[in-house]
Scaffold this motif. Sequence first.
Motif, PDB file in Angstrom:
ATOM      1  N   ARG A  57      -3.257 -40.833 -26.898  1.00  0.00           N
ATOM      2  CA  ARG A  57      -2.711 -39.919 -25.905  1.00  0.00           C
ATOM      3  C   ARG A  57      -3.525 -39.874 -24.622  1.00  0.00           C
ATOM      4  O   ARG A  57      -3.264 -39.082 -23.733  1.00  0.00           O
ATOM      5  N   ALA A  58      -4.569 -40.704 -24.544  1.00  0.00           N
ATOM      6  CA  ALA A  58      -5.369 -40.700 -23.323  1.00  0.00           C
ATOM      7  C   ALA A  58      -4.527 -41.211 -22.152  1.00  0.00           C
ATOM      8  O   ALA A  58      -3.689 -42.086 -22.301  1.00  0.00           O
ATOM      9  N   GLY A  59      -4.747 -40.686 -20.964  1.00  0.00           N
ATOM     10  CA  GLY A  59      -4.043 -41.153 -19.787  1.00  0.00           C
ATOM     11  C   GLY A  59      -2.838 -40.282 -19.452  1.00  0.00           C
ATOM     12  O   GLY A  59      -2.755 -39.119 -19.825  1.00  0.00           O
ATOM     13  N   VAL A  60      -1.890 -40.857 -18.721  1.00  0.00           N
ATOM     14  CA  VAL A  60      -0.740 -40.126 -18.219  1.00  0.00           C
ATOM     15  C   VAL A  60       0.523 -40.616 -18.919  1.00  0.00           C
ATOM     16  O   VAL A  60       0.717 -41.814 -19.101  1.00  0.00           O
ATOM     17  N   ARG A  61       1.373 -39.691 -19.315  1.00  0.00           N
ATOM     18  CA  ARG A  61       2.674 -40.049 -19.867  1.00  0.00           C
ATOM     19  C   ARG A  61       3.728 -39.730 -18.836  1.00  0.00           C
ATOM     20  O   ARG A  61       3.802 -38.611 -18.338  1.00  0.00           O
ATOM     21  N   ARG A  62       4.530 -40.713 -18.488  1.00  0.00           N
ATOM     22  CA  ARG A  62       5.572 -40.533 -17.479  1.00  0.00           C
ATOM     23  C   ARG A  62       6.921 -40.438 -18.177  1.00  0.00           C
ATOM     24  O   ARG A  62       7.243 -41.243 -19.051  1.00  0.00           O
ATOM     25  N   LEU A  63       7.736 -39.452 -17.782  1.00  0.00           N
ATOM     26  CA  LEU A  63       9.053 -39.266 -18.370  1.00  0.00           C
ATOM     27  C   LEU A  63      10.034 -38.940 -17.259  1.00  0.00           C
ATOM     28  O   LEU A  63       9.965 -37.872 -16.648  1.00  0.00           O
ATOM     29  N   ASP A  64      10.944 -39.885 -16.962  1.00  0.00           N
ATOM     30  CA  ASP A  64      11.957 -39.585 -15.956  1.00  0.00           C
ATOM     31  C   ASP A  64      13.101 -38.819 -16.617  1.00  0.00           C
ATOM     32  O   ASP A  64      13.182 -38.699 -17.838  1.00  0.00           O
ATOM     33  N   MET A  65      14.012 -38.293 -15.817  1.00  0.00           N
ATOM     34  CA  MET A  65      15.043 -37.400 -16.338  1.00  0.00           C
ATOM     35  C   MET A  65      16.060 -38.131 -17.216  1.00  0.00           C
ATOM     36  O   MET A  65      16.608 -37.568 -18.159  1.00  0.00           O
ATOM     37  N   ARG A  66      16.327 -39.393 -16.913  1.00  0.00           N
ATOM     38  CA  ARG A  66      17.269 -40.151 -17.738  1.00  0.00           C
ATOM     39  C   ARG A  66      16.707 -40.363 -19.142  1.00  0.00           C
ATOM     40  O   ARG A  66      17.365 -40.111 -20.145  1.00  0.00           O
ATOM     41  N   GLN A  67      15.453 -40.824 -19.196  1.00  0.00           N
ATOM     42  CA  GLN A  67      14.820 -41.021 -20.497  1.00  0.00           C
ATOM     43  C   GLN A  67      14.585 -39.683 -21.190  1.00  0.00           C
ATOM     44  O   GLN A  67      14.700 -39.571 -22.413  1.00  0.00           O
ATOM     45  N   GLY A  68      14.261 -38.648 -20.397  1.00  0.00           N
ATOM     46  CA  GLY A  68      14.036 -37.330 -20.968  1.00  0.00           C
ATOM     47  C   GLY A  68      15.272 -36.802 -21.676  1.00  0.00           C
ATOM     48  O   GLY A  68      15.184 -36.231 -22.766  1.00  0.00           O
ATOM     49  N   LEU A  69      16.465 -36.988 -21.064  1.00  0.00           N
ATOM     50  CA  LEU A  69      17.697 -36.499 -21.687  1.00  0.00           C
ATOM     51  C   LEU A  69      18.001 -37.287 -22.960  1.00  0.00           C
ATOM     52  O   LEU A  69      18.457 -36.726 -23.967  1.00  0.00           O
TER      53      LEU A  69
END
Length: 458
Positions: free
Chosen positions: A144-156
């Motif tokens: 879990r180290a670092g940054v996790r990116r989640l755009d709205m399309r993948q989030g939905l």
Amino acid sequence: MSDEKRTSPALLSEQLTRAAAGVLGSMLIDEAAVGPMLLALEETDFQLPEHRSLFRAIRDLHGQGRPADTILVNERLGGDYGPLILALMEATPTAANAGEYARELKRTSLLWQLRQLGDQLAQAEEAEACRQLVDRANLLLCQRAGVRRLDMRQGLKEFFLRHDPKRAREVLPWGIPRLDEHLHVGPGDMVVIGGYASAGKTALALQLAFHMAKTRRVGFFSYETSADKLHDRTVACQALASYGRIMSDRLEKGELAQIYDMRDHLTAPSLELLETGGMAVSAIGSYAMARHYDVIVVDYLQKIPAAGRTASDFERVSQVSSGLQQLGRRTGKIVIALSQLSRPEGDGKAPTMSSLRQSGQIEQDADVVLLLYKEYPKETFSRRCLDIAKNKDGLSGLGLLLHFDGDHQRFHQDGAQAAPEKKASPAAQVSMFRPLPVGEPTPFDGENREETQCVHTN
């Protein structure tokens, strides 16, 4: 080819250099590859200084909104990188494989960095230096180290998968019905169980940890009770054997036989009891990662030493609380920290989050705060109240009554306790944020907006 040859330092360095060349060549060939590579990789993933410099130059140009073409990159690096840039582009046939180059670079870079730390560890002459190197290695291995990116399309898309009614929820089981109903604790969350002295917070934490350990790996870090005594209390709780007779070695044959018959039940959970004199938060994290714990229970927070010198207990406890929260966030492990409560000013006054001893930081860091205290403080055999004082992902302000059987070190929910009053479900509402036809005014446009006012009452 032997395993030794495949993992030799020279070959690892060659693999790392080749993967780095593929990544940089792809970024120089195709501007579309720059963004994904910057998200997937860091400067430290590159072994060679010149490769790091190239990656940094491309990153800086991209951050300024400028094209990272060969001329601008070379100019940014002083004009001396022309031959290297040309060689990287010639060695990269296509940018279509950039993603594969990045994955290979990440894999080999991790192994290379771990070996570098291993070499430093072999040469370290002080225990503190070794501890710091081990901490750095654990951070590298932490998923879990670092940054996790989640755009709205993948989030939905993940929303529907995550909340599928047919899918079992991956939340922490408590073994107490009302807690299971209202607490939805997951990876990275921090739970604080506050209690007055002799309220039974250690016994409650042991009982909860044993239940959690049926489906999770749990490490119970104790700062004031030996592992042997913790185990004795667990046996008393689970086998309903008299803790008083256990401590005085007066168990009857029938009780010993009962404990023996329950050996599978007592040994099945993945629960480890740890005596942790003097361990700081970083040491807890290193040990937890080495043992692959899913849940870390700490008894108790105020006993944990700070990493360095602090001016006061307030600063130390604040630092420890923040450290435990970040440990959970960084590693995805659930942290359950026990905390002492300050004595109430008046008799019979129920505690609040401000009762958490020595630091207001604790209530800020916690996702869930449970407060344990006697229903009638002056009565020895009083029932216990367990209040959900904070609950980020559910209702707070709820309480339940627990019976505490001291001789068996066991809590159970009061069966006579009245269920919380259920209110009628509100009528279905239509979202004001539904898609509107093109040109139709929104509720926020001037002449259609209804002015609202917040009314504060004392």
